[in-house]
Design an enzyme around this catalytic site. Structure first.
Site, short mmCIF file in Angstrom:
data_model
loop_
_atom_site.label_atom_id
_atom_site.label_comp_id
_atom_site.label_asym_id
_atom_site.label_seq_id
_atom_site.Cartn_x
_atom_site.Cartn_y
_atom_site.Cartn_z
N THR A 1 52.21 28.45 78.92
CA THR A 1 51.85 27.51 77.89
C THR A 1 52.68 26.12 77.94
O THR A 1 53.84 26.41 78.70
CB THR A 1 52.31 28.30 76.62
N GLY B 1 55.70 30.38 76.32
CA GLY B 1 56.17 31.71 77.04
C GLY B 1 55.50 33.10 76.34
O GLY B 1 56.48 33.86 76.33
N GLY B 2 54.50 33.06 76.14
CA GLY B 2 53.89 34.35 75.60
C GLY B 2 54.65 35.08 74.67
O GLY B 2 55.03 34.19 73.52
#
Length: 536
Positions: free
Chosen positions: A354, A436-437
């Site tokens: 992202t 970051g997820g």
């Protein structure tokens, strides 16, 4: 303990040697050319929204590993008097019934069967129409120039690009678009994307209409049909970005705001609410017990988010209000044992990884903005001749028939990307995010506590070593964390794995802008990425 005021430090507490950037107009992003595209809009007389959109557009070109024109977007805007939340995540194609995925153990992670309707372009349009000062087409000019004339690939992005080379080379359109010499470009090599320049010009000239109901939509859907995918022009035309407001939780004198589900921002709110019922305020920032309390609260919050968060229209059993109920959060906090780590299950609230950017201007407008393809390069599918890489957000659905997040037609999946915004008693405090997820909600919690409880300036908070909950009793810690801290956490029963800070998306990429009491802002940009904070 009262919260200490944020202090701008000249000494360096953690490994990065960066200082916070102080200015009246600021952009903080994960890639320098993108940040400068946003700053150029501010210099032209645009506002923070113009800067954020221009930065986001540029990131689709210069950081294709994390986002693209085929991404989704969420944003929170402080317009000078109130907060606005925007959900521009796309829905599944109308043809995505559970039966379509019969025989699968899990939702496909790559390829066309992971592609939902892209929402990013609708976010740019909606934000510009409601808040922008500059003509929409002006916001595209820096990126179109870089796409046509080339830009020099930055080091962290080059490393991530090379990892995708073997994984995605056989996906439709990927090699043509992103491996022009049969390989990923190296750091310092010039990369051109003339098809993307044409695409962006079309979006700019039509105020986004070509992407959802014009020539670009037709190209996307014709390519989908060629590969047997379900996405149609009707799916594209039906897409709408929603002004959804925010949900929030207070901690002392500050209030954290997040976008409502289908995103995971509620996990950050839950963890903060749980911690309000602990003694964390009496601990120092790097006390092992402070880490322990945060980790345990985060595990509790994430277990609930995994069990209950979905498209809000399908959260019939448990609502966001149920998950954030203070009595419920107090009961979750009571489960934390200060002397040992635990593997928690989901609670019963109705029982009786992202790109991120932020911008602020001298008028007081602040923007928290996140845009993502989900996995690196998303689905791996790139529409030929357009430079449009498509997200793989469909992988966020479940195939469990009892899950509120069960795949279905015209439905938004569970989302990891979340912009954060902090309000104080006298107005806005901080626009921030940590890409970051699954790190994102965990990163939000760490940034809030470091800046608001422990008074760290934005750059110091960004530089500090991070942890990440994994599974069971597992936590990943950056290998820059002091050995004494790691030993203390292990002694509490945490199962620790060490990772380098530059481990892809492992510990995220944070960007923070904090309002200063006397006017102006302080910004921090993550040294784990290529980016910078820049202003005037």
């Amino acid at each position: 303990m009262d919260h200490p005021p944020m202090e701008i430090r000249s000494t360096h507490h953690y490994p990065s040697r960066r200082s916070a950037v102080l200015a009246d107009n600021l952009v903080s992003a994960s890639q320098p050319l993108a940040a400068q595209a946003g700053l150029a809009m501010l210099a032209k007389g645009g506002n923070a929204v113009d800067a954020a959109i221009a930065t986001a557009i540029a990131l689709t070109l210069v950081e294709p590993t994390g986002n693209g024109v085929g991404s989704d977007t969420f944003a929170i805007v402080w317009d000078g008097s109130e907060l606005h939340g925007l959900n521009a995540s796309g829905r599944s194609p109308a043809g995505w019934t559970p039966e379509r995925f019969a025989g699968h153990d899990a939702m496909p992670f790559r390829g066309w069967e992971s592609v939902t309707v892209p929402g990013a372009v609708s976010a740019w349009v909606a934000l510009s129409k409601r808040f922008g000062k500059l003509p929409f087409a002006d916001l595209f000019k820096p990126t179109i120039d870089y796409a046509e004339n080339g830009f020099l690939v930055s080091p962290v992005i080059a490393a991530l690009w090379s990892r995708a080379e073997a994984q995605l080379a056989d996906h439709p359109g990927f090699t043509e678009a992103f491996l022009p010499k049969g390989r990923a470009p190296k750091a310092g090599e010039r990369f051109f994307n003339k098809p993307l320049a044409k695409t962006l010009q079309s979006i700019a000239e039509t105020d986004g209409a070509s992407f959802y109901e014009g020539a670009l939509a037709e190209q996307i859907c014709a390519f989908a049909k060629e590969h047997g995918a379900a996405l149609t022009t009707q799916d594209m035309k039906a897409h709408e970005a929603d002004w959804c407001g925010t949900i929030s939780k207070s901690f002392g004198q500050c209030t954290l705001h997040e976008i409502p589900p289908n995103g995971q921002g509620i996990a950050a709110l839950s963890a903060l609410g749980i911690l309000s019922h602990t003694g964390i305020r009496d601990l120092d920032a790097d006390d092992p017990q402070a880490f322990h309390l945060q980790i345990e609260a985060m595990k509790l919050a994430l277990r609930d988010a995994e069990a209950y968060v979905a498209d809000p229209g399908h959260m019939s059993a448990v609502s966001a209000d149920d998950l954030l109920d203070d009595t419920y959060l107090a009961s979750r906090a009571a489960l934390i044992d200060a002397t040992r780590a635990q593997d928690f299950g989901a609670g019963a609230p109705k029982n009786g990884g992202t790109v991120y950017l932020t911008a602020a201007d001298a008028s007081g407008m602040m923007v928290s903005f996140i845009q993502s393809n989900y996995a690196g390069f998303g689905s791996g599918v790139v529409v030929p001749g357009t430079g449009i890489s498509l997200q793989n957000r469909g992988a966020g659905f479940s195939l469990d028939p009892d899950s509120p997040n069960l795949v279905g037609p015209n439905k938004r999946p569970f989302h990891t990307i979340i912009p954060g915004f902090l309000m104080g008693p006298d107005g806005p405090l901080m626009s921030f995010g940590v890409m970051g997820g699954p790190m994102q909600a965990q990163g939000h919690l760490q940034m809030v506590l470091r800046t608001q409880i422990w008074g760290q300036d934005p750059q110091m908070a960004v530089d500090a070593p991070r942890w990440r909950v994994t599974e069971g009793l597992g936590i990943a810690c950056e290998d820059t964390m002091p050995r004494a801290t790691l030993d203390a956490l292990a002694g509490l029963g945490h199962q620790i794995s060490l990772e380098a800070p530059d481990n892809a998306f492992g510990f995220g990429g944070a960007q923070l802008i904090h309002r200063l009491p006397g006017g102006g802002y302080a910004a921090g940009s993550d040294p784990r990425k290529d980016g910078l904070a820049i202003g005037f």
